[in-house]
Design a protein around this motif. Sequence first.
Motif, PDB file in Angstrom:
ATOM      1  N   LEU A 114      75.414  14.319  46.578  1.00 49.98           N
ATOM      2  CA  LEU A 114      75.374  15.566  45.819  1.00 49.98           C
ATOM      3  C   LEU A 114      73.985  15.706  45.190  1.00 49.98           C
ATOM      4  O   LEU A 114      73.599  14.905  44.340  1.00 49.98           O
ATOM      5  CB  LEU A 114      76.447  15.576  44.740  1.00 49.98           C
ATOM      6  CG  LEU A 114      76.431  16.788  43.796  1.00 49.98           C
ATOM      7  CD1 LEU A 114      76.557  18.099  44.566  1.00 49.98           C
ATOM      8  CD2 LEU A 114      77.529  16.662  42.743  1.00 49.98           C
ATOM      9  N   CYS A 115      73.247  16.721  45.624  1.00 47.46           N
ATOM     10  CA  CYS A 115      71.889  16.963  45.154  1.00 47.46           C
ATOM     11  C   CYS A 115      71.893  18.161  44.208  1.00 47.46           C
ATOM     12  O   CYS A 115      72.271  19.262  44.605  1.00 47.46           O
ATOM     13  CB  CYS A 115      70.953  17.229  46.331  1.00 47.46           C
ATOM     14  SG  CYS A 115      70.917  15.880  47.541  1.00 47.46           S
ATOM     15  N   ILE A 116      71.484  17.932  42.980  1.00 50.55           N
ATOM     16  CA  ILE A 116      71.452  18.957  41.948  1.00 50.55           C
ATOM     17  C   ILE A 116      69.996  19.269  41.657  1.00 50.55           C
ATOM     18  O   ILE A 116      69.239  18.385  41.237  1.00 50.55           O
ATOM     19  CB  ILE A 116      72.167  18.469  40.680  1.00 50.55           C
ATOM     20  CG1 ILE A 116      73.636  18.114  40.986  1.00 50.55           C
ATOM     21  CG2 ILE A 116      72.087  19.503  39.574  1.00 50.55           C
ATOM     22  CD1 ILE A 116      74.368  17.461  39.838  1.00 50.55           C
ATOM     23  N   GLY A 117      69.577  20.513  41.889  1.00 54.26           N
ATOM     24  CA  GLY A 117      68.169  20.824  41.670  1.00 54.26           C
ATOM     25  C   GLY A 117      67.853  22.283  41.915  1.00 54.26           C
ATOM     26  O   GLY A 117      68.734  23.108  42.150  1.00 54.26           O
ATOM     27  N   GLY A 118      66.565  22.595  41.877  1.00 54.89           N
ATOM     28  CA  GLY A 118      66.101  23.960  42.018  1.00 54.89           C
ATOM     29  C   GLY A 118      65.731  24.321  43.439  1.00 54.89           C
ATOM     30  O   GLY A 118      65.543  23.458  44.295  1.00 54.89           O
ATOM     31  N   LEU A 119      65.619  25.610  43.690  1.00 59.29           N
ATOM     32  CA  LEU A 119      65.275  26.131  45.009  1.00 59.29           C
ATOM     33  C   LEU A 119      63.775  26.401  45.063  1.00 59.29           C
ATOM     34  O   LEU A 119      63.236  27.143  44.245  1.00 59.29           O
ATOM     35  CB  LEU A 119      66.049  27.422  45.282  1.00 59.29           C
ATOM     36  CG  LEU A 119      65.919  27.997  46.683  1.00 59.29           C
ATOM     37  CD1 LEU A 119      66.574  27.089  47.703  1.00 59.29           C
ATOM     38  CD2 LEU A 119      66.554  29.389  46.741  1.00 59.29           C
ATOM     39  N   ASP A 120      63.099  25.780  46.008  1.00 57.69           N
ATOM     40  CA  ASP A 120      61.655  25.926  46.182  1.00 57.69           C
ATOM     41  C   ASP A 120      61.386  26.744  47.434  1.00 57.69           C
ATOM     42  O   ASP A 120      61.641  26.278  48.549  1.00 57.69           O
ATOM     43  CB  ASP A 120      61.019  24.538  46.303  1.00 57.69           C
ATOM     44  CG  ASP A 120      59.543  24.582  46.671  1.00 57.69           C
ATOM     45  OD1 ASP A 120      58.941  25.678  46.657  1.00 57.69           O
ATOM     46  OD2 ASP A 120      58.988  23.508  46.977  1.00 57.69           O
ATOM     47  N   PRO A 121      60.860  27.965  47.320  1.00 62.71           N
ATOM     48  CA  PRO A 121      60.618  28.798  48.494  1.00 62.71           C
ATOM     49  C   PRO A 121      59.664  28.191  49.506  1.00 62.71           C
ATOM     50  O   PRO A 121      59.723  28.525  50.692  1.00 62.71           O
ATOM     51  CB  PRO A 121      60.035  30.087  47.902  1.00 62.71           C
ATOM     52  CG  PRO A 121      60.552  30.143  46.505  1.00 62.71           C
ATOM     53  CD  PRO A 121      60.591  28.720  46.062  1.00 62.71           C
ATOM     54  N   SER A 122      58.780  27.292  49.065  1.00 64.16           N
ATOM     55  CA  SER A 122      57.830  26.686  50.002  1.00 64.16           C
ATOM     56  C   SER A 122      58.468  25.617  50.876  1.00 64.16           C
ATOM     57  O   SER A 122      57.912  25.236  51.905  1.00 64.16           O
ATOM     58  CB  SER A 122      56.647  26.074  49.239  1.00 64.16           C
ATOM     59  OG  SER A 122      56.973  24.802  48.698  1.00 64.16           O
ATOM     60  N   GLY A 123      59.625  25.104  50.470  1.00 65.59           N
ATOM     61  CA  GLY A 123      60.292  24.050  51.227  1.00 65.59           C
ATOM     62  C   GLY A 123      59.730  22.673  50.995  1.00 65.59           C
ATOM     63  O   GLY A 123      60.205  21.703  51.579  1.00 65.59           O
ATOM     64  N   GLY A 124      58.723  22.559  50.121  1.00 59.11           N
ATOM     65  CA  GLY A 124      58.116  21.256  49.914  1.00 59.11           C
ATOM     66  C   GLY A 124      58.911  20.355  49.002  1.00 59.11           C
ATOM     67  O   GLY A 124      58.918  19.138  49.176  1.00 59.11           O
ATOM     68  N   ALA A 125      59.585  20.947  48.023  1.00 53.86           N
ATOM     69  CA  ALA A 125      60.286  20.158  47.017  1.00 53.86           C
ATOM     70  C   ALA A 125      61.686  20.735  46.799  1.00 53.86           C
ATOM     71  O   ALA A 125      62.156  21.581  47.566  1.00 53.86           O
ATOM     72  CB  ALA A 125      59.490  20.149  45.715  1.00 53.86           C
ATOM     73  N   GLY A 126      62.347  20.252  45.747  1.00 51.95           N
ATOM     74  CA  GLY A 126      63.647  20.804  45.388  1.00 51.95           C
ATOM     75  C   GLY A 126      64.745  20.535  46.400  1.00 51.95           C
ATOM     76  O   GLY A 126      64.737  19.524  47.110  1.00 51.95           O
ATOM     77  N   ILE A 127      65.679  21.459  46.442  1.00 58.99           N
ATOM     78  CA  ILE A 127      66.869  21.290  47.271  1.00 58.99           C
ATOM     79  C   ILE A 127      66.523  21.106  48.748  1.00 58.99           C
ATOM     80  O   ILE A 127      67.149  20.298  49.447  1.00 58.99           O
ATOM     81  CB  ILE A 127      67.823  22.494  47.081  1.00 58.99           C
ATOM     82  CG1 ILE A 127      68.473  22.449  45.672  1.00 58.99           C
ATOM     83  CG2 ILE A 127      68.887  22.526  48.155  1.00 58.99           C
ATOM     84  CD1 ILE A 127      69.411  21.274  45.454  1.00 58.99           C
ATOM     85  N   GLN A 128      65.520  21.838  49.243  1.00 57.75           N
ATOM     86  CA  GLN A 128      65.154  21.679  50.655  1.00 57.75           C
ATOM     87  C   GLN A 128      64.679  20.263  50.940  1.00 57.75           C
ATOM     88  O   GLN A 128      65.012  19.668  51.970  1.00 57.75           O
ATOM     89  CB  GLN A 128      64.079  22.687  51.057  1.00 57.75           C
ATOM     90  CG  GLN A 128      64.533  24.133  51.012  1.00 57.75           C
ATOM     91  CD  GLN A 128      64.138  24.797  49.707  1.00 57.75           C
ATOM     92  OE1 GLN A 128      64.317  24.228  48.634  1.00 57.75           O
ATOM     93  NE2 GLN A 128      63.619  25.994  49.793  1.00 57.75           N
ATOM     94  N   ALA A 129      63.880  19.704  50.035  1.00 52.70           N
ATOM     95  CA  ALA A 129      63.412  18.330  50.200  1.00 52.70           C
ATOM     96  C   ALA A 129      64.588  17.360  50.194  1.00 52.70           C
ATOM     97  O   ALA A 129      64.628  16.401  50.981  1.00 52.70           O
ATOM     98  CB  ALA A 129      62.431  17.976  49.089  1.00 52.70           C
ATOM     99  N   ASP A 130      65.550  17.609  49.310  1.00 49.59           N
ATOM    100  CA  ASP A 130      66.736  16.754  49.249  1.00 49.59           C
ATOM    101  C   ASP A 130      67.516  16.791  50.557  1.00 49.59           C
ATOM    102  O   ASP A 130      67.914  15.750  51.093  1.00 49.59           O
ATOM    103  CB  ASP A 130      67.653  17.211  48.107  1.00 49.59           C
ATOM    104  CG  ASP A 130      67.010  17.092  46.732  1.00 49.59           C
ATOM    105  OD1 ASP A 130      66.089  16.277  46.570  1.00 49.59           O
ATOM    106  OD2 ASP A 130      67.445  17.832  45.833  1.00 49.59           O
ATOM    107  N   ILE A 131      67.753  17.979  51.064  1.00 43.45           N
ATOM    108  CA  ILE A 131      68.533  18.123  52.299  1.00 43.45           C
ATOM    109  C   ILE A 131      67.853  17.394  53.453  1.00 43.45           C
ATOM    110  O   ILE A 131      68.493  16.657  54.218  1.00 43.45           O
ATOM    111  CB  ILE A 131      68.736  19.605  52.640  1.00 43.45           C
ATOM    112  CG1 ILE A 131      69.616  20.290  51.594  1.00 43.45           C
ATOM    113  CG2 ILE A 131      69.350  19.765  54.035  1.00 43.45           C
ATOM    114  CD1 ILE A 131      69.674  21.800  51.722  1.00 43.45           C
TER     115      ILE A 131
END
Length: 256
Positions: free
Chosen positions: A8-25
């Motif tokens: 379970l990844c709890i975090g923010g959405l980063d439009p660049s895809g570098g960090a946040g939920i995209q990085a977690d996935i």
Amino acid sequence: MKTYPCILCIGGLDPSGGAGIQADIETVSALGGRALTLVTALTAQDSHDITAVQTVSTRFFSAQLELLMRDMRPDAIKIGLLGSVDLIPVVRDLLQGFEGPVVLDPVLATGGGFDLDTGDLGQAMLDQLVPLTGLITPNRSEARRLGKHPDTDQAVQKILQAGANAILLTGADEASGDQVTNRLFRADTPPRSFNWPRLPHRYHGSGCTLASACATRLALGDGLTEAVETAQHFTLDALRRADRPGGGQWLPRRLP
């Protein structure tokens, strides 16, 4: 039948895809897990920095969490950007009823200098989340903010005294020379140092990658030292494969 761990990844959405939920996935998927996600905030950001944050309401975040937990049970939890002190009690209640590994990446400011510590978020983390967390992964600047002390080692001790089980203190944000040293602290053992080559660029999302990799390896059954060492190897490889799709920082490439 489930054959892989759910993180379970709890975090923010980063439009660049570098960090946040995209990085977690990407990280969880690359290491053989399935990422479950709860978004805490939308961000206006690119590869340079964040310019604005819009947090999710406590009511809607709680609704996301309740519905998900009725259907799926995570094997580990990774916490990144929270964005609002109002979400802390909801996350605290989740952790109080959870028996698996918990990794906290205390995102209080961006590398570009945008302050995310609104409403005394760091103090709320220290008081309510740190005692319920198995591993915390701050860089040196984040550790000083979270521990509220200008000396990094003293700040780490204050975080341990607040109830942290272990702290993986990363050094890339203030490294000089050709080496980065990360240190693993626990209350009952001497610190363990990990030395890595210093890479040539500035990177966006390395902290998210490392914390998510730690959570996944712990969910897969690694012991703490093995998990953090494997996660650091993974993060270094992702940074070595990084590219620069925008005009700012380099973005890790976590998937093959």
